[in-house]
Design an enzyme around this catalytic site. Structure first.
Site, PDB file in Angstrom:
ATOM      1  N   GLN A 165       0.825  -1.218   0.000  1.00 50.68           N
ATOM      2  CA  GLN A 165       0.000   0.000   0.000  1.00 50.68           C
ATOM      3  C   GLN A 165       0.861   1.273   0.000  1.00 50.68           C
ATOM      4  O   GLN A 165       0.473   2.288  -0.569  1.00 50.68           O
ATOM      5  CB  GLN A 165      -0.906  -0.026   1.249  1.00 50.68           C
ATOM      6  CG  GLN A 165      -2.094   0.891   1.167  1.00 50.68           C
ATOM      7  CD  GLN A 165      -3.259   0.304   0.388  1.00 50.68           C
ATOM      8  OE1 GLN A 165      -3.614  -0.854   0.570  1.00 50.68           O
ATOM      9  NE2 GLN A 165      -3.861   1.088  -0.482  1.00 50.68           N
ATOM     10  N   LYS A 172       1.787   1.777  -3.663  1.00 51.99           N
ATOM     11  CA  LYS A 172       0.563   2.010  -4.438  1.00 51.99           C
ATOM     12  C   LYS A 172       0.064   3.439  -4.203  1.00 51.99           C
ATOM     13  O   LYS A 172      -0.248   4.175  -5.135  1.00 51.99           O
ATOM     14  CB  LYS A 172      -0.500   1.003  -3.987  1.00 51.99           C
ATOM     15  CG  LYS A 172      -1.823   1.123  -4.710  1.00 51.99           C
ATOM     16  CD  LYS A 172      -2.887   0.237  -4.091  1.00 51.99           C
ATOM     17  CE  LYS A 172      -2.444  -1.193  -3.946  1.00 51.99           C
ATOM     18  NZ  LYS A 172      -3.542  -2.114  -3.641  1.00 51.99           N
ATOM     19  N   LYS A 223      -2.716  -0.915   6.615  1.00 51.99           N
ATOM     20  CA  LYS A 223      -3.693  -1.967   6.301  1.00 51.99           C
ATOM     21  C   LYS A 223      -4.127  -2.596   7.610  1.00 51.99           C
ATOM     22  O   LYS A 223      -3.408  -2.522   8.608  1.00 51.99           O
ATOM     23  CB  LYS A 223      -3.055  -3.027   5.397  1.00 51.99           C
ATOM     24  CG  LYS A 223      -4.047  -3.892   4.655  1.00 51.99           C
ATOM     25  CD  LYS A 223      -4.556  -3.261   3.384  1.00 51.99           C
ATOM     26  CE  LYS A 223      -5.661  -4.098   2.758  1.00 51.99           C
ATOM     27  NZ  LYS A 223      -6.045  -3.613   1.416  1.00 51.99           N
ATOM     28  N   ASP A 276     -11.907  -4.066   2.034  1.00 60.49           N
ATOM     29  CA  ASP A 276     -11.051  -5.021   1.313  1.00 60.49           C
ATOM     30  C   ASP A 276     -11.855  -6.320   1.300  1.00 60.49           C
ATOM     31  O   ASP A 276     -13.092  -6.273   1.436  1.00 60.49           O
ATOM     32  CB  ASP A 276      -9.679  -5.175   2.006  1.00 60.49           C
ATOM     33  CG  ASP A 276      -8.668  -5.958   1.168  1.00 60.49           C
ATOM     34  OD1 ASP A 276      -8.094  -5.391   0.232  1.00 60.49           O
ATOM     35  OD2 ASP A 276      -8.465  -7.162   1.432  1.00 60.49           O
ATOM     36  N   THR A 296     -11.980   0.209  -8.033  1.00 58.96           N
ATOM     37  CA  THR A 296     -10.832  -0.695  -8.165  1.00 58.96           C
ATOM     38  C   THR A 296     -10.954  -1.505  -9.453  1.00 58.96           C
ATOM     39  O   THR A 296      -9.996  -1.605 -10.235  1.00 58.96           O
ATOM     40  CB  THR A 296     -10.710  -1.622  -6.941  1.00 58.96           C
ATOM     41  OG1 THR A 296     -10.733  -0.815  -5.761  1.00 58.96           O
ATOM     42  CG2 THR A 296      -9.429  -2.414  -6.981  1.00 58.96           C
ATOM     43  N   ASN A 306     -16.146  -7.427  -5.057  1.00 61.38           N
ATOM     44  CA  ASN A 306     -16.208  -6.018  -5.474  1.00 61.38           C
ATOM     45  C   ASN A 306     -15.311  -5.729  -6.674  1.00 61.38           C
ATOM     46  O   ASN A 306     -15.754  -5.150  -7.672  1.00 61.38           O
ATOM     47  CB  ASN A 306     -15.823  -5.138  -4.281  1.00 61.38           C
ATOM     48  CG  ASN A 306     -15.687  -3.692  -4.678  1.00 61.38           C
ATOM     49  OD1 ASN A 306     -14.587  -3.215  -4.941  1.00 61.38           O
ATOM     50  ND2 ASN A 306     -16.794  -2.988  -4.766  1.00 61.38           N
TER      51      ASN A 306
END
Ligand code: NDP
Length: 446
Positions: free
Chosen positions: A114, A117, A129, A169, A213, A244
């Site tokens: 992350q 990213k 996270k 998530d 996403t 998702n």
């Protein structure tokens, strides 16, 4: 690929020794360190400031007990995690995962990814996270609420819009975010919208966040295709998962003229040669919360026991979970003519599979670049919350598309600059690293 640079090798050995029994974290660190040799050679100041050691060590890790009461009146127990990895660029930002497999090593690998990213998005967000080994599957809404309230009763002391901003998530969607934000609001006695993202549209959420996403992964893939003079038009696509990320990747592929012929969940994979019927898939997965087998009762066929990567395709978008695309899957993709792979999930491709794909000349986009549209749109949600505004779907989607194009171009340019043209893994790792490293040098030894 071995790590050849002696400084990077020493850091890697230290990470392995200091973090035993965390294979996913080791894998994520190794993949980044493998890319950094040309950076270390060109920028000795990062070695002097111990940037690489420091970036591999979380700033803070919280592990906590989460007791809750089930519908039968029994007390149940889970474990909660939040890893606040790096805040050089902004408040920690990253999702929460509720899945029985969640443990500290998995949360650390996700938090580490992350950092890079979030840096790649160009936005002012650090990396973090969290999650729990709680399994929302098969639980009633009341049980999920009971768990979320207990989880937030501890987590609330560690988060806030200027501190750490969780989101969803695996296993954490709109329902869970609602219960988590509700408890945060109650405990803090503040309507602090920017403390969590992925909120519902009537209470501070952003249009396009749900889709972001999956859409973003497809936008990134579209840029890879464009760079090679191609488009989605007429392409066969396989998307693993049916959550998702997968659902909205399928939606965008269909909008751009491709056909998604297969998707999956942990019980098997579904093949529908006419193209996945998205309305039916959403009804089964999002409304009824059932398995893909329920889709197969109406259309297509369910395959259990095999591998979704055996389904011939031009483009594969692994969008379920880490290490779901092994070496044999990559070999099957290559044998069947697949030429593009973009990771909707985090680290779904094993190192062995990556070698097979790149060895065969498949264009490959790592998750930290290809799936960054989710967190980028979370940052857009925070912007809207801070300005007490809400943007239209069109405006927000145009922003997302531009962000994904910028990430693609940044990865491609950086790969060129550092002697690895066409290698999005190297481009993403170096580009993501440089922005964080420069900020860490500027902020001193903290
Ligand atoms: P969801 O919970 O919505 O869906 C996850 C999907 O993956 C489900 O179909 C699930 O099947 C499948 N899956 C999960 N674990 C496993 C497993 N161990 N084996 C096989 N299948 C599995 O999660 P998301 O779609 O949100 O997340 C998918 C991936 O994308 C994750 O890697 C996540 O970290 C990553 N990601 C998500 C973002 C987001 O905004 N949501 C942002 C960036 C990355 P089943 O229901 O059977 O478990």
């Amino acid at each position: 690929m071995p790590i050849t640079d002696s400084h990077l090798r020493a850091v890697h050995e230290e990470v392995l020794a200091r973090n035993p029994a965390e294979p996913e974290f080791h894998q994520a660190v190794q993949e980044v360190l493998e890319s950094l040799a040309p950076v270390v050679a060109r920028h000795p100041q990062y070695v002097d400031a111990a940037i690489i050691q420091r970036i591999c060590e979380p700033e803070r890790q919280v592990i906590f007990r989460v007791p809750w009461v089930d519908d039968a009146g029994r007390v149940r127990l889970n474990r909660g995690f939040r890893v606040q990895f790096n805040s050089a660029l902004g408040p920690y930002k990253g999702g929460l995962r509720f899945h029985p497999s969640a443990n500290l090593g998995i949360v650390k690998f996700l938090g580490f990814e992350q950092i890079f990213k979030n840096s790649l998005t160009g936005m002012p967000i650090g990396g973090g996270k969290g999650g729990s080994d709680f399994d929302p599957k098969g639980k009633s809404d009341r049980e999920v609420m009971s768990f979320c309230q207990s989880f937030m009763t501890e987590l609330h002391r560690h988060i806030g819009e200027e501190v750490d901003v969780p989101a969803g998530d695996i296993g954490v969607g709109g329902r869970e975010i609602g219960y988590l934000f509700g408890q945060y609001k109650r405990l803090s006695n503040r309507y602090e919208s920017g403390a969590i993202t992925g909120k519902g549209l009537t209470w501070g959420g952003s249009l396009v966040r749900t889709e972001a996403t999956g859409y973003g992964t497809v936008y990134f893939t579209g840029e890879m295709l464009r760079a090679r003079g191609e488009s989605f038009d007429g392409k066969r696509v396989v998307v693993s998962g049916s959550g998702n990320v997968a659902i909205y990747a399928i939606e965008k592929v269909h909008q751009l003229g491709g056909t998604v012929v297969a998707c999956s969940d942990s019980s098997g994979y579904l093949v529908d040669e006419d193209g996945i019927d998205l309305e039916l898939l959403k009804e089964v997965k999002e409304v009824r919360r059932e398995r893909v087998s329920a889709y197969a009762e109406h259309r297509g066929r369910l395959v259990t026991g095999g591998s979704i990567w055996d389904v011939p395709c031009d483009i594969a978008l692994p969008s379920a979970t880490q290490n779901e695309l092994p070496e044999a899957g990559a070999a099957a993709l290559v044998a069947n003519g697949c030429r593009y792979v973009a990771e909707g999930a985090n680290m779904p491709t094993t190192p062995e599979a990556l070698r097979v794909l790149t060895g065969a000349g498949v264009a490959f986009a790592p998750g930290k670049a290809a799936n960054a549209g989710g967190v980028a749109t979370s940052a857009l949600e925070m912007q809207q919350n801070a300005s007490r505004d809400s943007w239209t779907f069109e405006h927000t989607e145009i922003r997302l598309a531009q962000i994904m194009k910028d990430i693609h171009d940044r990865c491609a340019t950086t790969a060129d600059e550092y002697g690895a043209p066409g290698d999005y893994v190297v481009g993403a790792n170096i580009s993501g690293f440089l922005r964080v490293a420069d900020a860490m040098v500027a902020l001193g030894v903290i």
